[in-house]
Design a protein around this motif. Sequence first.
Motif, PDB file in Angstrom:
ATOM      1  N   HIS A  88       1.011  -1.216  -0.115  1.00 20.31           N
ATOM      2  CA  HIS A  88       0.108   0.013  -0.085  1.00 20.31           C
ATOM      3  C   HIS A  88       0.945   1.404   0.095  1.00 20.31           C
ATOM      4  N   GLY A  89       1.828   1.134   1.030  1.00 21.72           N
ATOM      5  CA  GLY A  89       2.723   2.347   0.855  1.00 21.72           C
ATOM      6  C   GLY A  89       3.773   2.639  -0.287  1.00 21.72           C
ATOM      7  N   ILE A  90       3.927   1.459  -0.851  1.00 19.43           N
ATOM      8  CA  ILE A  90       4.987   1.592  -2.176  1.00 19.43           C
ATOM      9  C   ILE A  90       3.971   2.247  -3.312  1.00 19.43           C
ATOM     10  N   MET A  91       2.673   1.562  -3.438  1.00 18.96           N
ATOM     11  CA  MET A  91       1.419   2.187  -4.501  1.00 18.96           C
ATOM     12  C   MET A  91       1.287   3.701  -4.237  1.00 18.96           C
ATOM     13  N   ALA A  92       1.076   4.011  -2.912  1.00 14.20           N
ATOM     14  CA  ALA A  92       0.737   5.414  -2.767  1.00 14.20           C
ATOM     15  C   ALA A  92       2.104   6.443  -3.145  1.00 14.20           C
ATOM     16  N   THR A  93       3.112   5.676  -2.822  1.00 14.70           N
ATOM     17  CA  THR A  93       4.207   6.537  -3.188  1.00 14.70           C
ATOM     18  C   THR A  93       4.533   6.554  -4.866  1.00 14.70           C
ATOM     19  N   ILE A  94       4.425   5.776  -5.412  1.00 13.12           N
ATOM     20  CA  ILE A  94       4.297   5.806  -6.811  1.00 13.12           C
ATOM     21  C   ILE A  94       3.249   6.735  -7.455  1.00 13.12           C
ATOM     22  N   ALA A  95       1.969   6.631  -6.808  1.00 12.65           N
ATOM     23  CA  ALA A  95       0.857   7.492  -7.090  1.00 12.65           C
ATOM     24  C   ALA A  95       1.243   8.872  -7.099  1.00 12.65           C
ATOM     25  N   GLU A  96       1.752   9.110  -5.941  1.00 16.01           N
ATOM     26  CA  GLU A  96       2.428  10.757  -5.735  1.00 16.01           C
ATOM     27  C   GLU A  96       3.373  11.131  -6.797  1.00 16.01           C
ATOM     28  N   PHE A  97       4.427  10.270  -6.993  1.00 16.38           N
ATOM     29  CA  PHE A  97       5.449  10.241  -7.790  1.00 16.38           C
ATOM     30  C   PHE A  97       4.719  10.570  -9.413  1.00 16.38           C
ATOM     31  N   TYR A  98       4.111   9.614  -9.946  1.00 15.28           N
ATOM     32  CA  TYR A  98       3.341  10.002 -11.228  1.00 15.28           C
ATOM     33  C   TYR A  98       2.833  11.428 -11.278  1.00 15.28           C
ATOM     34  N   SER A  99       1.914  11.784 -10.166  1.00 21.21           N
ATOM     35  CA  SER A  99       1.249  12.851 -10.051  1.00 21.21           C
ATOM     36  C   SER A  99       2.221  14.087 -10.308  1.00 21.21           C
ATOM     37  N   ARG A 100       3.266  14.121  -9.476  1.00 22.52           N
ATOM     38  CA  ARG A 100       4.012  15.148  -9.522  1.00 22.52           C
ATOM     39  C   ARG A 100       4.992  15.108 -10.845  1.00 22.52           C
TER      40      ARG A 100
END
Length: 533
Positions: free
Chosen positions: A126-138
Motif C-alpha cells: 500500500h505504501g509503495i503504491m501510494a508513493t508511486i501514485a504521488e510520484f506519477y502525479s508530481r
Amino acid sequence: MNAILYIRVSTLDQAIRGDQPEGFSIPAQREACKRKAKSLKSTVIDEYVDRGESARSADRPELQRLLNDLRDRKKEIDYIIVHKVDRLARSLHDDVMIGLAIQKAGAQLVSVTENIDETPSGKLLHGIMATIAEFYSRNLAAEALKGATQKAKRGGTPYRAPLGYINVSRQINEREARTVVIDIERSALITWAFKRYATGDHSVKTITEELYKRGFRNRRTGTSMSKPIGRSGIAKMLHNRYYAGYVKYCGIEYRGRHKPLVSAAVFANVQAMSDSRRAGIRKRAHDHYLLGTLFCGQCGRRMSFTLTINRYKNAYPYFYCLSRQQGQQCTQLYIPAALVEEAVAKQFSNTKLTSADRAALQREVRAQLRYEVTNGKAELTRQEKRLSRLIMERQRILQAFYDDEISSEMLGIEQKRVNKEIGLLKEVVSDATRARAFAKRSYQAAVNLASTLNLEKAYLNAHPLLRRCLNQALFNKVRIDDTNAVTVIGNFGPTKVHDVRVLGVELQPKIDHPRLAQAVIGLTMDKTDLLEI
C-alpha cells in the motif's frame, strides 16, 4: 458484511465520453468494484462518484461526503472498495489521513487491482503504491509545466484563451495541434471597446453598458448559460496584454503567435487613460474640457474646476490647485475659468502643422472614417443574426410553456428579458446606421479639412468636446501661474485683477494624429451629430 464503493475520474470529458451518461471509465470501475465486493461476500450499500475531480487534493465533494459518513457511523461499514489506490489519493499526506479515517471507522480499504490488506506485506505494498501514485502525479505536473512553458516561449497559448479567441484542435502533418483562432462574434466588439476607451470619452461603466446593448456575452461552458460581462470583467479585459499580442505564463511574458485584436498604440492609450483616471481625472458634477490638461505652475499638482453660485443664482466658474483643497502649501489663487481658457487658446497661435503632419492627419482621417463604414456594416450584420437568435429563443420559450415545461410566471420573465434585448438591439442598429451614414456623408469634407486645418481658428470655433480632444492631441501638460494678480480697491471692496501666465507647455513627443483626426472629423459635424455619435 457491508461495502461502499469510491469511484473517480479526473476530467469531465471522461465522465461523458462516447455520448454515454457516465462515459466508459465510471461504469468499468463500478463493475470491477462490485465483482470484488461479491468475492468478499459483502453487500454494496452505497457508492460515491467524483466526476472530473483531481486526486492531487482531498477537497472533493463525494470523498468528503464519504469521510463525513464514516465519522457519523450511521451504518456499519466493513470495506471501502476502490479500483486502484490512486483513485483515492495521489498524495502521501492525503493517503495517510484518509487511511486513518477508514481505520478509525473500523473499516478496511480494498483495492481491486492491488493486493493490499492489513498484513505487513499488504501495508508495505500500500505504501509503495501510494508513493508511486504521488510520484506519477508530481512527475506528470512537472512534464506538463515544462511542455506548457516551451509552448509559451514559442508564442503558443498553453491555457484557455480569453474572450475574443477560441481554442481549437487541428491536424498538421497528421499530428494534432492545439492552437487559437479569433472568435468572429466577439472580437469586433472587443476591438471596439478598446478604441472607444482610448478616446477618453468613455468610462468602464459606459463601455460595459454599451457592450451589453450590443449583445456581448461570455462563452457558454458545459451546462452554464452565456451571461453578460460585469464592470470588473471589462476592466480586466482592458488591461489584458493578450489582446495586444502577448502571452504571459508563470510570470513571464512572451510574444504570441495569435493575431492581436488591438494595436500596440491603442493598447498603450488605454493604459495611459486608465492610469490618469486612477490619478484623479474622472467625470465630475462640474466638468470642463481643460480638466486633465491643466497643472499648477507653482507646485506642479493638477488643477481642478469648481462652479460657485451666489445668492442671486449667478454662477462663477474657477480653476484651483488641488494642493489648496488638500491642505498643502501652494500660493496659487483661485483663477476665473475665462482667463485660463483665453491663456490656453493663445497657445494654438504658436502651434503649426508641418506638411508631414498634414499628410499623416489625412491618412488617419481616412482610416477612421473607413473603419466607421466597415464596422457599421459588420455591426448591422451581427445584430441581424442576433435578432434571428432572439426571435427563435422567444419561440422556444413559448413552445416550452405550451408543453407545460415552464410556468406562466417564468414565461412572463423570459419574454420580458428577450423583449428588452430586442429593444436594446434596435437602439444599436439605429446608432450604427446613423454613424455609418455620417461617415459616408462627411468623408470628403473631413479629408479636405485635414489638409487646410488652422489650429487656432478650429479651437476657437470648436465645441467644448472637441476642444478637449484638440488639447489632448497637442499638449501633455499646460502649466498655469497667476502670481502677477493685482488687488484693486473698488466701490464694492478689493477685487483681484488677474494676469494669467502660461508658464510652460509640454508638447507631445509628436502630434497625436489619431486624436487630432477625431477632432477634425468632429469639426465637420453639426452640434446634434456631435452629441449623438
